[in-house]
Write an enzyme that holds these catalytic residues in place. Sequence first.
Site, PDB file in Angstrom:
ATOM      1  N   ARG A 119      11.572  -9.221   3.114  1.00  0.00           N
ATOM      2  CA  ARG A 119      11.907  -7.862   3.541  1.00  0.00           C
ATOM      3  C   ARG A 119      12.692  -7.890   4.850  1.00  0.00           C
ATOM      4  O   ARG A 119      13.650  -7.142   5.023  1.00  0.00           O
ATOM      5  CB  ARG A 119      10.626  -7.022   3.682  1.00  0.00           C
ATOM      6  CG  ARG A 119      10.888  -5.568   4.021  1.00  0.00           C
ATOM      7  CD  ARG A 119       9.713  -4.682   3.761  1.00  0.00           C
ATOM      8  NE  ARG A 119       8.580  -4.961   4.630  1.00  0.00           N
ATOM      9  CZ  ARG A 119       7.404  -4.354   4.520  1.00  0.00           C
ATOM     10  NH1 ARG A 119       7.188  -3.449   3.587  1.00  0.00           N
ATOM     11  NH2 ARG A 119       6.430  -4.654   5.336  1.00  0.00           N
ATOM     12  N   LYS A 165       0.810  -1.221   0.000  1.00  0.00           N
ATOM     13  CA  LYS A 165       0.000   0.000   0.000  1.00  0.00           C
ATOM     14  C   LYS A 165       0.840   1.267   0.000  1.00  0.00           C
ATOM     15  O   LYS A 165       0.466   2.254  -0.624  1.00  0.00           O
ATOM     16  CB  LYS A 165      -1.031   0.001   1.124  1.00  0.00           C
ATOM     17  CG  LYS A 165      -0.489   0.010   2.513  1.00  0.00           C
ATOM     18  CD  LYS A 165      -1.610  -0.124   3.527  1.00  0.00           C
ATOM     19  CE  LYS A 165      -1.079  -0.285   4.919  1.00  0.00           C
ATOM     20  NZ  LYS A 165      -0.269  -1.494   5.120  1.00  0.00           N
ATOM     21  N   ARG A 201      15.972  -7.655   9.908  1.00  0.00           N
ATOM     22  CA  ARG A 201      14.996  -7.490  10.997  1.00  0.00           C
ATOM     23  C   ARG A 201      14.715  -8.865  11.586  1.00  0.00           C
ATOM     24  O   ARG A 201      13.765  -9.537  11.198  1.00  0.00           O
ATOM     25  CB  ARG A 201      13.726  -6.827  10.470  1.00  0.00           C
ATOM     26  CG  ARG A 201      13.960  -5.391  10.012  1.00  0.00           C
ATOM     27  CD  ARG A 201      12.827  -4.833   9.228  1.00  0.00           C
ATOM     28  NE  ARG A 201      11.583  -4.779   9.970  1.00  0.00           N
ATOM     29  CZ  ARG A 201      10.509  -4.139   9.567  1.00  0.00           C
ATOM     30  NH1 ARG A 201      10.510  -3.489   8.414  1.00  0.00           N
ATOM     31  NH2 ARG A 201       9.410  -4.139  10.290  1.00  0.00           N
ATOM     32  N   ARG A 249       0.696 -10.516  13.351  1.00  0.00           N
ATOM     33  CA  ARG A 249       0.372  -9.172  12.833  1.00  0.00           C
ATOM     34  C   ARG A 249      -0.768  -9.234  11.827  1.00  0.00           C
ATOM     35  O   ARG A 249      -1.621  -8.344  11.789  1.00  0.00           O
ATOM     36  CB  ARG A 249       1.612  -8.533  12.214  1.00  0.00           C
ATOM     37  CG  ARG A 249       2.588  -8.030  13.264  1.00  0.00           C
ATOM     38  CD  ARG A 249       3.930  -7.596  12.717  1.00  0.00           C
ATOM     39  NE  ARG A 249       3.883  -6.732  11.558  1.00  0.00           N
ATOM     40  CZ  ARG A 249       4.866  -6.640  10.668  1.00  0.00           C
ATOM     41  NH1 ARG A 249       5.959  -7.358  10.795  1.00  0.00           N
ATOM     42  NH2 ARG A 249       4.764  -5.819   9.641  1.00  0.00           N
ATOM     43  N   ARG A 272      -7.809   4.146  10.907  1.00  0.00           N
ATOM     44  CA  ARG A 272      -7.590   2.741  11.242  1.00  0.00           C
ATOM     45  C   ARG A 272      -8.802   2.115  11.938  1.00  0.00           C
ATOM     46  O   ARG A 272      -8.872   0.900  12.070  1.00  0.00           O
ATOM     47  CB  ARG A 272      -6.369   2.581  12.147  1.00  0.00           C
ATOM     48  CG  ARG A 272      -5.060   2.864  11.455  1.00  0.00           C
ATOM     49  CD  ARG A 272      -3.891   2.501  12.351  1.00  0.00           C
ATOM     50  NE  ARG A 272      -2.620   2.877  11.766  1.00  0.00           N
ATOM     51  CZ  ARG A 272      -1.883   2.085  10.995  1.00  0.00           C
ATOM     52  NH1 ARG A 272      -2.304   0.883  10.705  1.00  0.00           N
ATOM     53  NH2 ARG A 272      -0.736   2.497  10.523  1.00  0.00           N
TER      54      ARG A 272
END
Length: 192
Positions: A133, A20, A139, A150, A94
Site C-alpha cells: 500500500r 477492517k 508513502r 505501529r 480504542r
Amino acid sequence: MAEARASEVLLLMGPPGAGKGTQADHLAQARGLMKLSTGDMLRSHVRRGTDLGAKAQAIMAAGDLVPDDLIVAMVRETLAAQDVVAVVLDGFPRTPVQAAALDTLLAERETGITAAIALEVAEDELVQRLLQRAAEQDRSDDNETTIRTRMQVYQQMTQPLLDYYRQRGKLHYVEGLGSVDDVFARLQKVLA
C-alpha cells in the site's frame, strides 16, 4: 404493520492493514448499518464548522490527540440522530475508557454492543500488505521498521480493549486472510 427494526451495534477491530475499513463498508451495506468512523466523523465536524469540529481542529492543529470527551460527544450526536441505533464502529472505541463511555451512550438508547469482532492477520502478512500500500500510494515514511512499530503499539493499546469485550462475552475473532469475500463470509457467519 411493519416490524420495528432491532438495534445492531458492531465493533470491528484489527491492526493496520487487516482490512477492517473494507469489511466495515461491506457490513454497513449488507446489514443496513451506518459506518461510524471517528476519523470521518472528525473531518465532517471540521468541514461543517460545528462547535465540536472547531474544538477538535484546534487540538489537532496543535498536534495533540482529540480527547475522549470530545470524541464521545461526537458519537453521542451521531447516535442521537438515529431512530434505531444501527452502526458498525470503525476506530472507536480504542480504549476501555472509551468502551465504557460507549456502553453508557448505548444504555441511554436502551441498547448495547451486539458484537466486537477482531480481525486476525499474521504480522508478516500485514507488513507485506502495508508495504505494498505504501508503494502504491507513494508513502515513503511507511517502511518495515515503522510498520512493525505501529503493530507493536496497536497490540499494546488494543489488548485491554479485547479483554474488556472478552469479559463481557462480546468478543469474536475472525481470520482476516483470504479474499474480501471470504473474510466477509466469515464475519457474516459469526453474526448469524
